[in-house]
Enzyme design. Sequence first.
Site, PDB file in Angstrom:
ATOM      1  N   LYS A  23    -100.532 -64.846  -3.527  1.00  0.00           N
ATOM      2  CA  LYS A  23    -101.225 -63.752  -4.241  1.00  0.00           C
ATOM      3  C   LYS A  23    -100.262 -62.595  -4.483  1.00  0.00           C
ATOM      4  O   LYS A  23    -100.144 -62.087  -5.593  1.00  0.00           O
ATOM      5  CB  LYS A  23    -102.401 -63.254  -3.410  1.00  0.00           C
ATOM      6  CG  LYS A  23    -102.945 -61.879  -3.847  1.00  0.00           C
ATOM      7  CD  LYS A  23    -104.132 -61.419  -3.056  1.00  0.00           C
ATOM      8  CE  LYS A  23    -103.815 -60.481  -1.942  1.00  0.00           C
ATOM      9  NZ  LYS A  23    -103.507 -59.096  -2.271  1.00  0.00           N
ATOM     10  N   ASN A  24     -99.555 -62.161  -3.432  1.00  0.00           N
ATOM     11  CA  ASN A  24     -98.746 -60.945  -3.551  1.00  0.00           C
ATOM     12  C   ASN A  24     -97.462 -61.172  -4.342  1.00  0.00           C
ATOM     13  O   ASN A  24     -96.848 -60.227  -4.819  1.00  0.00           O
ATOM     14  CB  ASN A  24     -98.474 -60.351  -2.168  1.00  0.00           C
ATOM     15  CG  ASN A  24     -99.762 -59.835  -1.544  1.00  0.00           C
ATOM     16  OD1 ASN A  24    -100.758 -59.630  -2.250  1.00  0.00           O
ATOM     17  ND2 ASN A  24     -99.774 -59.658  -0.241  1.00  0.00           N
ATOM     18  N   CYS A 117    -107.490 -52.680  -0.787  1.00  0.00           N
ATOM     19  CA  CYS A 117    -108.229 -52.692   0.472  1.00  0.00           C
ATOM     20  C   CYS A 117    -108.167 -51.335   1.174  1.00  0.00           C
ATOM     21  O   CYS A 117    -107.150 -50.656   1.169  1.00  0.00           O
ATOM     22  CB  CYS A 117    -107.649 -53.752   1.407  1.00  0.00           C
ATOM     23  SG  CYS A 117    -108.015 -55.410   0.841  1.00  0.00           S
ATOM     24  N   ARG A 122    -102.636 -45.279   1.892  1.00  0.00           N
ATOM     25  CA  ARG A 122    -101.883 -46.064   0.895  1.00  0.00           C
ATOM     26  C   ARG A 122    -101.281 -45.169  -0.198  1.00  0.00           C
ATOM     27  O   ARG A 122    -101.546 -45.320  -1.382  1.00  0.00           O
ATOM     28  CB  ARG A 122    -102.749 -47.172   0.315  1.00  0.00           C
ATOM     29  CG  ARG A 122    -103.349 -48.019   1.429  1.00  0.00           C
ATOM     30  CD  ARG A 122    -103.963 -49.275   0.977  1.00  0.00           C
ATOM     31  NE  ARG A 122    -102.932 -50.288   0.697  1.00  0.00           N
ATOM     32  CZ  ARG A 122    -103.248 -51.518   0.304  1.00  0.00           C
ATOM     33  NH1 ARG A 122    -104.514 -51.847   0.123  1.00  0.00           N
ATOM     34  NH2 ARG A 122    -102.303 -52.408   0.067  1.00  0.00           N
ATOM     35  N   PRO A 123    -100.504 -44.185   0.217  1.00  0.00           N
ATOM     36  CA  PRO A 123     -99.854 -43.307  -0.773  1.00  0.00           C
ATOM     37  C   PRO A 123     -98.815 -44.076  -1.597  1.00  0.00           C
ATOM     38  O   PRO A 123     -98.451 -45.194  -1.255  1.00  0.00           O
ATOM     39  CB  PRO A 123     -99.168 -42.261   0.103  1.00  0.00           C
ATOM     40  CG  PRO A 123     -98.949 -42.935   1.404  1.00  0.00           C
ATOM     41  CD  PRO A 123    -100.103 -43.878   1.591  1.00  0.00           C
ATOM     42  N   ASP A 305    -100.817 -58.496   7.543  1.00  0.00           N
ATOM     43  CA  ASP A 305    -101.949 -59.201   6.921  1.00  0.00           C
ATOM     44  C   ASP A 305    -102.495 -60.327   7.790  1.00  0.00           C
ATOM     45  O   ASP A 305    -103.587 -60.835   7.530  1.00  0.00           O
ATOM     46  CB  ASP A 305    -101.546 -59.765   5.551  1.00  0.00           C
ATOM     47  CG  ASP A 305    -101.274 -58.670   4.548  1.00  0.00           C
ATOM     48  OD1 ASP A 305    -100.659 -58.963   3.511  1.00  0.00           O
ATOM     49  OD2 ASP A 305    -101.655 -57.515   4.820  1.00  0.00           O
ATOM     50  N   ARG A 398    -110.979 -62.317  -3.524  1.00  0.00           N
ATOM     51  CA  ARG A 398    -109.878 -61.630  -4.219  1.00  0.00           C
ATOM     52  C   ARG A 398    -108.556 -62.281  -3.873  1.00  0.00           C
ATOM     53  O   ARG A 398    -107.619 -62.289  -4.654  1.00  0.00           O
ATOM     54  CB  ARG A 398    -109.813 -60.159  -3.761  1.00  0.00           C
ATOM     55  CG  ARG A 398    -110.628 -59.175  -4.518  1.00  0.00           C
ATOM     56  CD  ARG A 398    -110.207 -57.775  -4.130  1.00  0.00           C
ATOM     57  NE  ARG A 398    -108.762 -57.614  -4.233  1.00  0.00           N
ATOM     58  CZ  ARG A 398    -108.078 -56.745  -3.508  1.00  0.00           C
ATOM     59  NH1 ARG A 398    -108.687 -55.970  -2.637  1.00  0.00           N
ATOM     60  NH2 ARG A 398    -106.766 -56.622  -3.640  1.00  0.00           N
TER      61      ARG A 398
HETATM   62  C1  EPZ Z   1     -98.497 -54.757   0.164  1.00  0.00           C
HETATM   63  O1  EPZ Z   1     -99.246 -53.561   0.134  1.00  0.00           O
HETATM   64  C2  EPZ Z   1     -99.500 -55.887   0.150  1.00  0.00           C
HETATM   65  N1  EPZ Z   1    -100.259 -55.858  -1.095  1.00  0.00           N
HETATM   66  C3  EPZ Z   1    -100.432 -55.758   1.351  1.00  0.00           C
HETATM   67  O2  EPZ Z   1    -101.268 -56.909   1.350  1.00  0.00           O
HETATM   68  C4  EPZ Z   1     -99.606 -55.791   2.631  1.00  0.00           C
HETATM   69  O3  EPZ Z   1    -100.457 -55.546   3.729  1.00  0.00           O
HETATM   70  C5  EPZ Z   1     -98.514 -54.723   2.579  1.00  0.00           C
HETATM   71  O4  EPZ Z   1     -97.731 -54.867   1.382  1.00  0.00           O
HETATM   72  C6  EPZ Z   1     -97.569 -54.825   3.765  1.00  0.00           C
HETATM   73  O5  EPZ Z   1     -96.977 -56.092   3.774  1.00  0.00           O
HETATM   74  C7  EPZ Z   1     -99.672 -56.412  -2.190  1.00  0.00           C
HETATM   75  O6  EPZ Z   1     -98.563 -56.916  -2.144  1.00  0.00           O
HETATM   76  C8  EPZ Z   1    -100.481 -56.371  -3.461  1.00  0.00           C
HETATM   77  P1  EPZ Z   1     -96.550 -51.061   1.645  1.00  0.00           P
HETATM   78  P2  EPZ Z   1     -98.476 -52.162  -0.141  1.00  0.00           P
HETATM   79  O7  EPZ Z   1     -96.183 -50.214   0.479  1.00  0.00           O
HETATM   80  O8  EPZ Z   1     -97.384 -52.383  -1.122  1.00  0.00           O
HETATM   81  C9  EPZ Z   1     -96.816 -46.727   3.659  1.00  0.00           C
HETATM   82  C10 EPZ Z   1    -103.243 -58.085   1.346  1.00  0.00           C
HETATM   83  O9  EPZ Z   1    -104.103 -58.241   2.221  1.00  0.00           O
HETATM   84  N2  EPZ Z   1     -96.354 -46.263   2.342  1.00  0.00           N
HETATM   85  O10 EPZ Z   1     -95.552 -52.009   2.197  1.00  0.00           O
HETATM   86  O11 EPZ Z   1     -99.507 -51.137  -0.438  1.00  0.00           O
HETATM   87  C11 EPZ Z   1     -98.227 -47.290   3.550  1.00  0.00           C
HETATM   88  O12 EPZ Z   1     -99.187 -46.275   3.702  1.00  0.00           O
HETATM   89  C12 EPZ Z   1    -102.676 -56.713   1.130  1.00  0.00           C
HETATM   90  O13 EPZ Z   1    -102.762 -58.995   0.622  1.00  0.00           O
HETATM   91  C13 EPZ Z   1     -96.098 -44.903   2.160  1.00  0.00           C
HETATM   92  O14 EPZ Z   1     -96.254 -44.093   3.072  1.00  0.00           O
HETATM   93  O15 EPZ Z   1     -97.860 -51.891   1.300  1.00  0.00           O
HETATM   94  C14 EPZ Z   1     -98.278 -48.270   4.682  1.00  0.00           C
HETATM   95  O16 EPZ Z   1     -98.578 -47.554   5.858  1.00  0.00           O
HETATM   96  C15 EPZ Z   1    -103.298 -55.677   2.043  1.00  0.00           C
HETATM   97  N3  EPZ Z   1     -95.675 -44.487   0.935  1.00  0.00           N
HETATM   98  C16 EPZ Z   1     -96.838 -48.792   4.759  1.00  0.00           C
HETATM   99  O17 EPZ Z   1     -96.027 -47.836   4.069  1.00  0.00           O
HETATM  100  C17 EPZ Z   1     -95.483 -45.351  -0.105  1.00  0.00           C
HETATM  101  O18 EPZ Z   1     -95.076 -44.909  -1.196  1.00  0.00           O
HETATM  102  C18 EPZ Z   1     -96.627 -50.150   4.119  1.00  0.00           C
HETATM  103  O19 EPZ Z   1     -97.104 -50.080   2.803  1.00  0.00           O
HETATM  104  C19 EPZ Z   1     -95.752 -46.723   0.107  1.00  0.00           C
HETATM  105  C20 EPZ Z   1     -96.189 -47.155   1.337  1.00  0.00           C
END
Ligand code: EPZ
Length: 423
Positions: A23-24, A117, A122-123, A305, A398
């Site tokens: 998916k991702n 989710c 999620r900034p 995840d 989803r």
């Molecule tokens: C991706 O989300 C995945 N989604 C998530 O999978 C997955 O849990 C996550 O990566 C971690 O592996 C997709 O790929 C579509 P991050 P993403 O940016 O990109 C902080 C699922 O179940 N952060 O790696 O949103 C953030 O708050 C979903 O398939 C900032 O602070 O994750 C989090 O605490 C759920 N500022 C951490 O980093 C930013 O600009 C990791 O977030 C970006 C992120």
Amino acid sequence: MKEKLRIQGCARLEGEVAVSGGKNAAVAIIPAALLADSPCTIENVPDINDVHVLIEMLQWLGAKVEFKDNVMWIDPRTVDKYNPPYELAGKMRASYYLAPVLLGLFHRAEVPLPGGCDIGARPIDQTVKGMENLGVKVETLGGVLVAVADRLLGNDIFLDMPSVGATVNSMLTAVSVPGMTCIHNAAKEPHIVDLANFLSSMGAYVKGAGTDVIRIRGGRQLHGANYTIVPDQIETGTLMIAAAASGGDVTITGAIPAHMESLSAKLLEMGVHVSSEDDWIRVRSNRVFRSVNVKTQGYPGFPTDLQQPLSALLTVANGTSLVTETIFESRFRFLDELRKMGANVRVIESSLAMITGVDRLVGTRVNATDLRAGAAMIVAGLMAEGVTEIGGVGYILRGYERIDEKLARIGAHIERIQVEDAF
Ligand code: EPZ
């Protein structure tokens, strides 16, 4: 009418089950296809709701898209808009991956801020930083991310954390920006490598994906490509955990064992038998599990995840397990639902939960509070005595292609039912 999943617990899972495409990976690769000057054919695309929402968005933007039997054909040559509508973009997290792509095509993009989710704030500050480092003017106006190309030039990007989304968006921006871009502290997940491989197949210069530093020499015209998406790491892990939970003997085919090493090691620690070769992983268990401690990390650490499905399994392990969630600040809400089934769980602080094993869970009505919480409810329902009804099926569909049918084919007593009430 509301749809639910109904599971009669304690059935042993046995046999073979094939994992779908990632998916991702798909939600990053599909937007990237718009950068080509000719059609792309992408195979092993999972047939899940997030993909269907993306198809609607691409068609709204003017692309021609066909999708059948997990094969997607995209002709981007008639794309003529740079502002996908909120009612579509708000349905999923990855919709904002369209921003760097539309910026590359039109030097402007107006994309609603992402949905996704509810597992934390999620900034997207790291995505904004990456784009600004490359000369993009970015502002958020009324829930819309507005990106305008100013003086685009390759540059260094130092991510504050190995954010998957920020790494994807920096890659998708950099391929359209002349000069060399180095993304430091990049995410290393399998879907990052898959996106890099797809971009390379389109003629992009992308090196280092899967390491901390990804180097991209951008500004080339990209062409159409034929590509096959990587197997879904998280679905593979979910099926492994479900097999163990049922005390079964299941072989997951079409998988990449190397992507699963952190989970395999944890399951072995728990007393589960895990064996694997080229593209299959076999999981056997006798329903007796040792408690373990788990700490989520970016790849190759234990994936956030899979924290939720594994936590469900830990509710019946012998002893007390500590689960540390370092990635998202509110990814323990699903524990309230497990408590309804008799689990003995305590959230010590937002990043730490303590799970003390009980003899058995008891089926009842529960709700999926997000996609992977839904997976946790399925694992719990497979183990529980009696019937478990899971609401919030939309979350589950989803991200998991026909997961009920896959599990039923290897012995689970699981079905989708329509009910009057929504609880
Ligand atoms: C991706 O989300 C995945 N989604 C998530 O999978 C997955 O849990 C996550 O990566 C971690 O592996 C997709 O790929 C579509 P991050 P993403 O940016 O990109 C902080 C699922 O179940 N952060 O790696 O949103 C953030 O708050 C979903 O398939 C900032 O602070 O994750 C989090 O605490 C759920 N500022 C951490 O980093 C930013 O600009 C990791 O977030 C970006 C992120």
